[in-house]
Design a protein around this motif. Structure first.
Motif, short mmCIF file in Angstrom:
data_model
loop_
_atom_site.label_atom_id
_atom_site.label_comp_id
_atom_site.label_asym_id
_atom_site.label_seq_id
_atom_site.Cartn_x
_atom_site.Cartn_y
_atom_site.Cartn_z
N ALA A 196 0.73 -1.05 -0.11
CA ALA A 196 0.08 0.05 -0.12
C ALA A 196 0.88 1.32 0.02
O ALA A 196 2.26 1.31 0.37
N SER B 4 -3.81 3.91 0.12
CA SER B 4 -4.45 3.31 -0.93
C SER B 4 -3.72 2.01 -1.22
O SER B 4 -2.12 1.84 -1.15
N THR C 210 -2.98 -2.12 3.45
CA THR C 210 -3.52 -0.70 3.48
C THR C 210 -3.71 0.08 4.89
O THR C 210 -3.47 0.94 5.46
#
Length: 136
Positions: free
Chosen positions: A17, A27, A126
């Motif tokens: 991520a 993200s 993430t």
């Protein structure tokens, strides 16, 4: 500023991520075969300015390192050698896989898509990155 890249290291697959350049939003980036991880990171870092690696730290409920930590430590040493100018921070990753699976359920993914372990790894990375950002 530069991006922060989180790594949910696994024996077979590794979830990645990344933040935006302002380090505001985490993200999912990708899940890669662990055997190809260093090569992937080299290519990615040529294209993007990464200023920090955040590596998940698996712990047991009693706060002791989990068995998978024995696989992660040699990887971290290699990461330090290949990217000596990029610092590494560790983040407790307990429950991230369970939270990732619950996130998939909450978002309405079908049972078939929830069986995609690569997606679970990416979501876990993430969550590790979000945890790091919240702690800053």
């Amino acid at each position: 500023m530069g991006r922060i890249l989180a790594i949910d290291f696994g024996k077979v697959r590794t979830g990645l991520a990344v933040t935006d350049e302002l380090q505001l939003i985490a993200s999912g980036l990708e899940t890669v075969a662990t055997s190809e991880l260093i090569a992937f990171l080299k290519t990615y870092i040529i294209k993007e300015h990464v200023v920090l690696f955040v590596v998940g730290e698996p712990k047991q409920m009693n706060n002791e390192p989990s068995e998978s930590e024995a696989l992660i430590l040699p990887f971290i040493e290699k990461l330090k050698k290949v990217f000596p100018k990029i610092p590494i921070e560790r983040v407790d990753e307990r429950f991230t896989s369970k939270m990732a699976f619950q996130t998939m359920i909450d978002s309405g993914l079908s049972k078939k898509k929830r069986k995609n372990k690569a997606l679970v790894d990416e979501i876990s990375a993430t969550l590790i990155l979000q945890s790091y950002l919240y702690s800053k």
